[in-house]
Write a protein that holds these residues in place. Structure first.
Motif, PDB file in Angstrom:
ATOM      1  N   CYS A  71      14.114  -6.810  28.306  1.00 45.76           N
ATOM      2  CA  CYS A  71      15.241  -5.929  28.001  1.00 45.76           C
ATOM      3  C   CYS A  71      16.027  -6.617  26.888  1.00 45.76           C
ATOM      4  O   CYS A  71      16.918  -7.421  27.139  1.00 45.76           O
ATOM      5  CB  CYS A  71      16.102  -5.709  29.244  1.00 45.76           C
ATOM      6  N   GLY A  72      15.654  -6.295  25.646  1.00 42.32           N
ATOM      7  CA  GLY A  72      16.267  -6.976  24.522  1.00 42.32           C
ATOM      8  C   GLY A  72      15.850  -8.424  24.481  1.00 42.32           C
ATOM      9  O   GLY A  72      14.660  -8.753  24.480  1.00 42.32           O
ATOM     10  N   LYS A  73      16.822  -9.331  24.439  1.00 40.69           N
ATOM     11  CA  LYS A  73      16.530 -10.763  24.426  1.00 40.69           C
ATOM     12  C   LYS A  73      16.533 -11.354  25.826  1.00 40.69           C
ATOM     13  O   LYS A  73      16.459 -12.574  25.981  1.00 40.69           O
ATOM     14  CB  LYS A  73      17.565 -11.500  23.570  1.00 40.69           C
ATOM     15  N   SER A  74      16.629 -10.541  26.829  1.00 37.79           N
ATOM     16  CA  SER A  74      16.679 -11.027  28.197  1.00 37.79           C
ATOM     17  C   SER A  74      15.516 -10.451  28.994  1.00 37.79           C
ATOM     18  O   SER A  74      14.828  -9.542  28.550  1.00 37.79           O
ATOM     19  CB  SER A  74      18.015 -10.651  28.859  1.00 37.79           C
ATOM     20  N   ILE A  75      15.328 -11.015  30.173  1.00 34.37           N
ATOM     21  CA  ILE A  75      14.303 -10.539  31.104  1.00 34.37           C
ATOM     22  C   ILE A  75      15.028  -9.906  32.275  1.00 34.37           C
ATOM     23  O   ILE A  75      15.926 -10.524  32.880  1.00 34.37           O
ATOM     24  CB  ILE A  75      13.397 -11.681  31.596  1.00 34.37           C
ATOM     25  N   LYS A  76      14.622  -8.699  32.592  1.00 31.86           N
ATOM     26  CA  LYS A  76      15.296  -7.966  33.657  1.00 31.86           C
ATOM     27  C   LYS A  76      14.371  -7.858  34.866  1.00 31.86           C
ATOM     28  O   LYS A  76      13.181  -7.549  34.724  1.00 31.86           O
ATOM     29  CB  LYS A  76      15.695  -6.582  33.173  1.00 31.86           C
ATOM     30  N   HIS A 122      20.827  -9.563  19.854  1.00 29.52           N
ATOM     31  CA  HIS A 122      19.667  -8.803  19.414  1.00 29.52           C
ATOM     32  C   HIS A 122      18.909  -9.589  18.352  1.00 29.52           C
ATOM     33  O   HIS A 122      19.478 -10.467  17.687  1.00 29.52           O
ATOM     34  CB  HIS A 122      20.083  -7.429  18.862  1.00 29.52           C
ATOM     35  N   GLU A 123      17.656  -9.236  18.178  1.00 28.92           N
ATOM     36  CA  GLU A 123      16.786  -9.939  17.246  1.00 28.92           C
ATOM     37  C   GLU A 123      16.965  -9.386  15.838  1.00 28.92           C
ATOM     38  O   GLU A 123      17.055  -8.174  15.642  1.00 28.92           O
ATOM     39  CB  GLU A 123      15.320  -9.807  17.679  1.00 28.92           C
ATOM     40  N   TYR A 124      16.958 -10.293  14.879  1.00 29.08           N
ATOM     41  CA  TYR A 124      17.140  -9.861  13.489  1.00 29.08           C
ATOM     42  C   TYR A 124      15.919  -9.105  12.971  1.00 29.08           C
ATOM     43  O   TYR A 124      16.042  -8.231  12.107  1.00 29.08           O
ATOM     44  CB  TYR A 124      17.417 -11.074  12.600  1.00 29.08           C
ATOM     45  N   HIS A 125      14.738  -9.434  13.475  1.00 28.85           N
ATOM     46  CA  HIS A 125      13.543  -8.747  12.983  1.00 28.85           C
ATOM     47  C   HIS A 125      13.464  -7.314  13.496  1.00 28.85           C
ATOM     48  O   HIS A 125      12.605  -6.541  13.065  1.00 28.85           O
ATOM     49  CB  HIS A 125      12.273  -9.509  13.370  1.00 28.85           C
ATOM     50  N   LEU A 126      14.364  -6.949  14.424  1.00 25.51           N
ATOM     51  CA  LEU A 126      14.500  -5.563  14.868  1.00 25.51           C
ATOM     52  C   LEU A 126      15.768  -4.940  14.288  1.00 25.51           C
ATOM     53  O   LEU A 126      16.337  -4.020  14.869  1.00 25.51           O
ATOM     54  CB  LEU A 126      14.515  -5.482  16.393  1.00 25.51           C
ATOM     55  N   ASP A 127      16.243  -5.472  13.156  1.00 26.03           N
ATOM     56  CA  ASP A 127      17.416  -4.987  12.414  1.00 26.03           C
ATOM     57  C   ASP A 127      18.724  -5.314  13.097  1.00 26.03           C
ATOM     58  O   ASP A 127      19.769  -4.774  12.731  1.00 26.03           O
ATOM     59  CB  ASP A 127      17.330  -3.475  12.157  1.00 26.03           C
ATOM     60  N   GLY A 128      18.712  -6.225  14.052  1.00 25.15           N
ATOM     61  CA  GLY A 128      19.942  -6.790  14.575  1.00 25.15           C
ATOM     62  C   GLY A 128      20.794  -5.813  15.365  1.00 25.15           C
ATOM     63  O   GLY A 128      20.309  -4.924  16.063  1.00 25.15           O
ATOM     64  N   VAL A 129      22.149  -5.990  15.221  1.00 23.56           N
ATOM     65  CA  VAL A 129      23.135  -5.233  15.991  1.00 23.56           C
ATOM     66  C   VAL A 129      23.448  -3.940  15.254  1.00 23.56           C
ATOM     67  O   VAL A 129      23.687  -3.948  14.039  1.00 23.56           O
ATOM     68  CB  VAL A 129      24.414  -6.049  16.209  1.00 23.56           C
TER      69      VAL A 129
END
Length: 1712
Positions: A32-37, A698-705
């Motif tokens: 889930c984004g940068k986390s694990i849910k 959020h990850e920058y390679h996914l265009d960030g925030v």
């Protein structure tokens, strides 16, 4: 701001269909984004915040309860964590350089990682220790799936789009290697065969005079060496093959593979071959209902039910994207959202279970016990399903995946957030735990969101410009209560002021709309302000009741370049109280003075903006990405060019790393937050801007925030990225931070207290509103309705014009979905109509009068003469429209002219290129000669000028060849000096000397030629006879080296050039003859024309000219006569042409003037300088005048004499004219004959040239054939060389592998020997412990020693060590594989069980009686050591077995490589022999007569593969011998024939005589045996036989007459009898009728009597009939019995007689 505390992850929500895993029996985990849910089935959610540098792929181990996460950075690491403690278990380093693509756990303690670019390296880890076991590169394309074999961790299957590879792990103690096994993919088309058969194509048969051929691999033919040569077959494979996307293993080691196209494969685990179990049906064959149900229809929960076999056709493309094996069968699901259980018994494919999930599925996972599966959709939903239970499918979570457009906090005092997704899904979240409270879908694409501080509502802007009002008062049930529309474009900006009084909205243009923010006012629009440029950012700041609005724009309408303008305006109570005076026009646009509008220039391009206290603007520099602040002046600059109009940064602070950042202020205006595409959020306090707190949600390679927002109390920060995940961070305040947070809380409370009354009022009003329903769409679109309205208006307007009345435009009405701006424009238009109504009426009246006048003028114009008529356009009063149409016409003309010019330019360029290639560069231009009287045509050879490299190569070859010939002659002279010619030399010359006979026939040989000179029969062409001969040619039997063949090719090309030149010279001579002939014909035609004129003959004279084929220069010029269209002339050209025509007319008039020379010539010599005979003959004899004026009777004698002279002259003139006419006719025939003879002679010459052209072409083809053969040989040699290079490269590669394998085998042997020594030592120590038992316990008695030894040998029952892969079977489990705990768990469990059993054995109660306690403890310790030693020996024995197997495999590989090297060496040796043989086996072209080729013709050409070339004399001698023998045989055959002929004649005579004799004998028998009847006797006895016959005939005739009379008499009697009988019949008929009546009455009586008898039958007892019946039956039985007995007696009697006869002798009477 870092002193305030830290931001920690509170929760995250969102799911996009990534791979999900069971990590416990009821817990599912996913990214889930940068986390694990982690989500449990009971609904409990847990979020693990990964602290690494970025987050890459993720996987989970459902048996051991571990999960692994990879970083997303340079040199990333893999972290393994324990669930549920989230403790870091191990870190794996060194598996990738840039990124990880995939992570996979095995069923035991191994982990497989796959790196991304550049290497795609697959690495095997032992994650418990963090040791890298092995790694290998798998190619340049990413895989689609990777999976361990659950039954054997040593097998890993990797699928790609175009290949499947099974990797086998081999182990020797601590050494691991990965070895691949490739599986060929089957074709996608079921009708396509796997192995294509070679097609029988008709090809030219080989003319090689040898049975030896050389096979060259395709890679050598293509000239490929190295990796490309190995991949040639793959490159050439054009078959469309299946594309694997999913896989699952079976307990037997087979693999099921699901493909993108819906095919299901099964890979044999032993043979590693794939076969297709199922092909999906074509889409055209799929039933409509089934195909529709397979779509992405959104349903709640589908029904699970058994289905028929025909439902297997439902498995379509994309249906096997996820597959997993269950004990009940194979489960498959994909994009169609239908879960299927497939049974694959043998070759059968059957869908046994189906469940419609209602959404496309991208992930399928089973729980650890395989009792439940998780179905995850890319739409954001997670379903759970129990196998075989229809009612078990339920929705665990539905996150509604999609791009989150905006997030906003609800009204003051609420602990919820509102988010809206791109598809219009409005969701309400609990801020403390992230629970989704409710949601509603607007049914429109959302673009903006704003929550009102004044009421519990949210406004959502859409792509169509609509703004929806959502009621948030009842969190459990959201309602859409209102919708309004300000403008037509998408709502790009939407926000409230801090008090919720105003709504600020803007489209993508340059207008900022202001509306009332209170729902009770229906969000009425107050007006709009116009700014300069495209709007980049809108921000506002509330100070009391005034709101300052700041807008950043780009005046070039390019928002990507950043904002360069700043506009500030204010919204005050004064403005709201008196809006009418604030407007600039009826469109409600604000005046600049009313809103105190100010504009400034920004010195740096800016992105994002936030306006705060003290008129301070915070923004981000687009170039440097730094955050800067600037003070906005309170006064308007005097000019936009003045210095105070330019705003420069006052302070700058560290910003983001990437462009595209945004900035915002917290609700209490004390904190500043910025976020951007780098995925980072930075928070600063305005008092300490240099210190900040940053987080990476959020990850920058996914265009960030994408967006972020604060909660009202500033305790929470929410952000959403372009990954569709919503993340919430909570402050963990320090003591300093708590005090700062209290100020935020106090500000929020004060604002809530200030607005609580208004908020309650507005909420009550919102609650009173009914729910807004979507309007029913009309059947027709808006464009169609508008078109119909326009047509209706035009129709009414035309009717008004036709009726000559004034048309009044109808009052416009707003359309159904009109915007506020359109309504204002419409109101302004209505006001304008009312204000100027009288003026418009007067103008319409004037226009009507003008129209009437013009119509009258047009009617008058129609009756005028054509010269006085005006054109239609002259009456068009709309000059502007005329000018517009004319300009449009001129523009179109210019466009068409430009297109034509470009087209002409392209054609001219093409013409120039063709002319350059085919004409200018030709040394000899191509032309043809045509015959006069036939269609014969002969062309020359077009030839280019030979290039300088070709000439130099020819000169080099010529000089080299001359040197070779001179050197050969000198060497031959020195060798043969003083020696006689050897027999070998004679033998060598014999073929050429004998060939002269053949060449004599061909016209090639001459008697004076030397014997050593080759002749055309062996040179293979007749080029020497046509100018292509040369002494520099090599003999065809000497072309062995590559240089010789290349030289021969150059010399042959030069020979072809010389042959063409020779023919071209002859062609030019014949061409000159034709030109001379045509000139002669033209001269003679002039005389012919003159003669025809004199003879008054009207015949066509044939005029011959050179055609375009004969004179191709004519094609390069275009005459005016060839142009069929009228030439377009410009004005200047027309003027020049008129001037030339005037000059020509003046010249002609001048020539027609008084010319003294012509006049003198007419007067003196009749207009000619020379008197010709034909001119004199044309003159008639002048007739005397009296013959005209007088009658014949009035003539005098003199006049009669003059008449006689006149008639004589006329007669002479007529005779002279006739003679001259005959002379001209003779001359005409002669000239025509000369012309015909000349043309016939030229045609014969051209025919001879044509025949020679055929021979020349034949010769050229012969030479070119030799060239092509030589080039083919050179190409073949090059292919053999390439093949040899490839074999040498392969040999070197195999030698390197051989060296590595030898080293590996040697190292394996050393390791095995070392380990064997250790194992032997350990085994010996174990045996020593057993033997030394008595010595250790020597202090006890022997009896006690025996008891202790028995106890020492005792072991725990059933606790035997099991291998790592030993299954624990459970028949009730749904797991298709046995329960396989990991090796560590299994070892630990076994050890724990053993320890418990040992403790039980070591209890003092098991101690023998009389044994001391310390001895017992010593024995227990010794036994424990012995058991540990035995356990270690068993472990080492297994390792030793693995190492032995590993060493043997390495040795086998070494031996196999050695064999491959030997095979390659053999191939190289064979190839060298082939090259040598191919070089020596020359292919020779011979020129032979057809009779000298004695090979049967094939289907195409002669096949000389199995032929032999022999000398002609051998054949001729054999033919002469055969001829002599044949003649002798014919002579003997003639003699034999004659003798045989005599014999046959005699035999025929003999047969004829025998047949005559037989015939005579038959005649004699006939005469002898003939019967003499009475008639014959009478004939013989009567003298007059005829008279007797006449008498008999007369008697017979009388007899006939008598019989006829008697017959007539009988007929009369019979007729009389017939009449009597007829009468009798009639009387009988009458009697029968009466009897019928009587019969009817009798029948009635009989029936009555029968009825009476039946009634009385029961009363009578008639026993007599029954008795008689019984007697008859008995008698019948007796008779039958008697007959049977009599028959039996007869049979027995006959048998007795037969037996009696057998005992007596039979006496037979013999007749003599």
């Amino acid at each position: 701001m870092d002193q305030f505390g830290t931001l920690e992850l509170a929760w995250s929500q969102g799911y996009g269909g990534s791979e999900a895993h069971f990590i416990d029996h009821d817990v599912i985990c996913f990214q889930c984004g940068k986390s694990i849910k982690f989500v449990s089935e009971s609904g409990i959610e847990t979020v693990f915040a990964f602290k690494g540098n970025g987050q890459g792929p993720f996987t989970a181990h459902k048996i051991n309860k571990y999960f692994a996460v990879a970083e997303q950075c340079l040199n990333p690491k893999i972290y393994v964590f324990v669930f549920p403690t989230f403790k870091e278990f191990s870190v794996l380093e060194g598996g990738a350089q840039l990124e990880f693509q995939q992570l996979v756990f095995s069923a035991s303690e191994f982990l497989l990682s796959l790196s991304g670019l550049p290497g795609y390296q697959m690495t095997l880890w032992k994650y418990e220790t963090g040791i890298k076991l092995a790694s290998v590169k798998i190619g340049a394309t990413p895989p689609t799936s990777i999976c361990f074999n659950p039954a054997n961790w040593r097998q890993v299957c990797v699928t790609k789009d175009k290949e499947i590879t099974v990797w086998q792990t081999e182990q020797a103690d601590d050494k691991y290697i990965l070895l691949p096994q490739h599986v060929k993919l089957p074709p996608e088309d079921p009708n396509m065969a796997e192995d294509e058969k070679e097609r029988d194509v008709l090809t030219r048969a080989s003319t090689r005079m040898t049975q030896y051929t050389v096979d060259v691999p395709k890679a050598a033919i293509a000239g490929l060496v190295g990796e490309m040569a190995e991949r040639l077959s793959e490159i050439q494979d054009e078959t469309v093959r299946v594309a694997p996307v999913s896989q699952t293993w079976t307990p037997t080691g087979d693999i099921y593979v699901g493909c993108k196209g819906g095919q299901l494969l099964k890979i044999d685990g032993e043979l590693m071959k794939a076969r297709v179990l199922y092909y999906p049906p074509p889409l055209a064959e799929t039933p409509q209902s089934r195909a529709t149900s397979a779509g992405h229809s959104k349903t709640s929960i589908g029904d699970s039910q058994p289905i028929a076999d025909e439902l297997s056709a439902m498995v379509l493309e994309g249906s096997l994207n996820c597959i997993a094996l269950h004990r009940k069968g194979l489960y498959a699901v994909g994009t169609d959202g239908v879960l299927r259980r497939i049974e694959t018994g043998g070759d059968e494919f059957k869908v046994a279970e189906q469940c419609n999930v209602g959404a496309p599925i991208s992930s399928l996972a089973f729980s650890p016990n395989f009792s439940r599966m998780a179905l995850c959709s890319p739409l954001g939903s997670i379903h759970l399903y129990d196998s075989g239970l229809p009612e078990s499918l339920f929705l665990l979570r539905d996150f509604h995946h999609g791009q989150i457009i905006a997030v906003s906090a609800m009204a003051t005092g609420s602990e919820t957030f509102v988010s809206v997704r791109e598809d219009g899904e409005v969701q309400v979240w609990k801020v403390d735990n992230g629970k989704l409270l409710s949601s509603v879908n607007l049914g429109a694409q959302a673009t903006a969101l704003a929550c009102s501080p004044l009421a519990h509502i949210a406004l959502v802007g859409t792509l169509t410009g609509h703004i929806f009002c959502v009621d948030l008062a009842d969190i459990g049930k959201l309602r859409v209560v209102h919708r309004f529309r300000m403008y037509g474009g998408p709502v790009s900006h939407l926000q409230f002021d801090q008090n919720g009084r105003y709504i600020l909205s803007a489209p993508e243009g340059d207008e900022v709309f202001v509306a009332d923010g209170r729902p009770s006012q229906n969000f009425s629009v107050l007006g709009y302000a116009v700014v300069d440029g495209s709007i980049n950012t809108i921000t506002n700041y509330t100070s009391g009741q005034n709101v300052q609005v700041v807008v950043t724009t780009n005046d070039k309408h390019d928002k990507d370049q950043g904002a360069n303008k700043l506009t500030v305006f204010s919204l005050t109570d004064k403005l709201i109280n008196d809006l009418k005076i604030s407007y600039n026009s009826l469109k409600c646009d604000f005046r600049d003075e009313a809103i105190n509008k100010m504009q400034f220039h920004l010195t740096v391009p800016t992105e994002g903006a936030a306006f705060g206290e003290n008129n301070t603007l915070y923004a981000i520099n687009k170039h440097t990405k730094k955050i800067y602040s600037v003070a906005v002046p309170e006064t308007k600059p005097r000019k936009m060019t003045s210095p105070e109009a330019y705003l420069s940064a006052e302070t700058e602070f560290t910003g983001h790393q990437l462009a595209g950042a945004k900035i915002m202020l917290s609700p209490h205006n004390r904190w500043l937050a910025s976020y951007g595409t780098d995925g980072c959020i930075m928070l600063r306090a305005k008092g300490s801007m240099d210190r900040h707190v940053s987080i990476m949600p959020h990850e920058y390679h996914l265009d960030g925030v994408h967006t972020a927002t604060f909660s009202e109390d500033c305790h929470y920060l929410l952000s959403s990225g372009y990954d569709g995940v919503l993340i919430c961070f909570a402050w963990n305040f320090t003591s300093i931070g708590i005090s700062k947070a209290k100020s935020a809380i106090e500000i929020a409370r004060s604002r809530m207290a200030r607005l609580i009354t208004l908020q309650q009022q507005e909420d009550d009003f919102v609650q009173s509103l009914t729910e807004w329903n979507v309007p029913v769409p009309v059947s027709r679109s808006a464009s169609v309705l508008q078109q119909e309205e326009r047509e209706r208006t035009e129709r009414k307007k035309q009717e008004a014009i036709d009726q000559d009345i004034i048309y009044k435009t109808p009052t416009p009405t707003p359309k159904a979905d009109a915007t506020w701006l359109e309504e204002r424009e419409l109101e302004a238009l209505i006001d304008e109509d009312q204000h100027y109504a009288e003026t418009k009426t007067g103008l319409r009246t004037q226009i009507r009068d003008i129209r009437r006048t013009i119509q009258d003028m047009m009617k008058d114009n129609e009756v005028l003469p054509d010269i006085e008529k005006l054109g239609r356009h002259e009456f068009d009063l709309d000059v502007d429209e005329q000018t517009k149409l004319q300009s449009l016409g001129n523009t179109e003309i210019a466009r068409v002219r430009e297109e034509i010019e470009f087209d002409n330019l392209a054609k001219m360029y093409l013409r120039d290129m063709i002319k350059k290639e085919c004409w200018d560069e030709m040394k000899v231009k191509g032309r043809a000669l045509q015959a006069f009287n036939s269609n014969l045509e002969v062309s020359n050879f077009p030839m280019k000028e030979r290039s300088e490299p070709v000439v130099q190569a020819l000169e080099t070859v010529t000089k080299r060849r001359q040197i070779e010939i001179a050197e050969l002659a000198v060497r031959k002279q020195e060798i043969e000096q003083g020696q006689k010619p050897s027999s070998h030399a004679k033998y060598r010359q014999s073929p050429y000397s004998g060939a002269s006979e053949f060449d004599d026939d061909l016209g090639e040989g001459e008697e004076g030629e030397e014997d050593s000179k080759e002749l055309p029969s062996t040179t293979g062409s007749l080029g020497a006879q046509f100018g292509g001969g040369s002494d520099l040619f090599y003999s065809q039997f000497e072309l062995h080296t590559r240089e010789q063949k290349t030289t021969q090719i150059i010399l042959l090309e030069d020979a072809i050039h010389r042959i063409k030149n020779t023919f071209n010279k002859e062609f030019d001579e014949v061409f000159g003859k034709k030109e001379q002939e045509i000139s002669k014909i033209k001269e003679k035609n002039k005389r012919i024309v003159k003669i025809m004129e004199d003879l008054d003959i009207k015949e066509e004279v044939m005029d011959y000219e050179l055609s375009a084929l004969e004179k191709p220069e004519m094609l390069l010029t275009v005459d005016d006569s060839e142009v069929k269209v009228e030439k377009f002339l410009t004005a200047a050209q027309r003027k020049k042409l008129e001037q030339e025509e005037k000059a020509e007319e003046a010249r002609r008039l001048l020539e027609k003037g008084d010319n003294a020379r012509d006049r003198a010539l007419d007067m003196m010599m009749g207009g000619v300088l020379e008197i010709k005979k034909e001119d004199e003959l044309k003159k008639d004899v002048p007739k005397p005048h009296f013959m005209i004026s007088k009658a014949e009777e009035e003539w005098s004698e003199d006049e009669k004499k003059l008449v006689g002279d006149y008639e004589k002259k006329v007669k002479d003139l007529t005779e002279e004219r006739e003679k001259y006419r005959k002379q001209l006719e003779t001359e005409l025939r002669k000239l025509q004959g000369i012309i015909q003879d000349g043309m016939a002679g030229f045609d014969e010459t051209l025919n001879a040239l044509f025949l020679k052209k055929i021979k020349v072409m034949m010769v050229i083809y012969q030479e070119e054939l030799k060239i092509q053969r030589l080039r083919f040989v050179l190409l073949k040699e090059e292919e053999l060389e390439v093949s040899e290079r490839e074999l040498v490269r392969l040999q070197q590669h195999k030698k390197i592998l051989k060296q590595l394998s030898s080293e590996a085998a040697s190292e394996s042997s050393k390791n095995l020997a070392r380990f064997k020594d250790e194992y032997d030592i350990l085994l010996a120590e174990d045996k020593v412990m057993d033997r030394s038992f008595k010595r250790e316990f020597a202090d006890v008695s022997a009896i006690m020693q025996d008891q202790l030894y028995r106890l020492f040998r005792k072991r725990p029952r059933g606790q035997k060590f099991k291998g790592a892969d030993t299954p624990v079977l459970d028949v009730n489990s749904s797991n298709p594989f046995a329960e396989r705990p990991s090796t560590a768990r299994q070892n630990s469990a076994a050890q724990a069980s053993i320890d418990v059993a040992v403790e039980e054995m070591d209890r003092e109660g098991n101690m023998p009686e009389g044994l001391e306690l310390h001895v017992w403890k010593r024995m227990c310790t010794y036994r424990k050591d012995k058991m540990d030693s035995e356990q270690l020996v068993k472990v080492k024995s297994l390792v030793y077995a693995e190492m032995t197997d590993f060493e043997q495999r390495r040795k086998n590989e070494d031996v196999a490589l050695e064999e491959e090297i030997r095979d390659i060496e053999k191939q190289i040796k064979s190839l060298k022999e082939d090259r040598q043989r191919f070089t020596l086996n020359l292919e020779v072209q011979l020129l032979l007569k057809q009779g000298q080729v004695e090979v049967d013709a094939g289907s195409f050409v002669h096949n000389y593969t199995n032929s032999v070339l022999t000398h002609r004399t051998v054949v001729e001698e054999l033919n002469s011998t055969i001829k002599q023998l044949g003649e002798s045989k014919i002579t003997s055959m003639v003699e034999s024939k004659d003798f045989r002929k005599g014999i046959i004649q005699l035999e025929w005579e003999h047969k004829r005589m025998l047949m005559q004799m037989t015939d005579l004998q038959n005649k004699m028998k006939d005469i002898q045996f003939i019967k003499v009847t009475r008639e014959i006797q009478a004939f013989l006895n009567e003298a007059d036989y005829d008279a007797k016959k006449q008498q008999e005939i007369a008697i017979l005739e009388q007899t006939i007459l008598l019989q006829k009379k008697h017959h007539d008499k009988n007929m009369r009697e019979k007729k009389r009898t017939f009449n009597d009988l007829q009468n009798t019949i009639q009387s009988k008929d009458r009697e029968n009728s009466g009897l019928d009546l009587d019969l009817n009455e009798i029948n009635v009586c009989v029936n009555e009597r029968n009825h009476i008898d039946q009634v009385n039958a029961d009363r009578r007892m008639d026993t007599g009939a029954e008795r008689r019946y019984q007697e008859i039956v008995q008698r019948r039985k007796l008779v039958d019995l008697a007959k049977a007995q009599a028959q039996e007696v007869a049979v027995l009697r006959a048998e007795v007689e037969r037996l009696r006869m057998r005992t007596f002798p039979a006496l037979v009477q013999v007749e003599h």
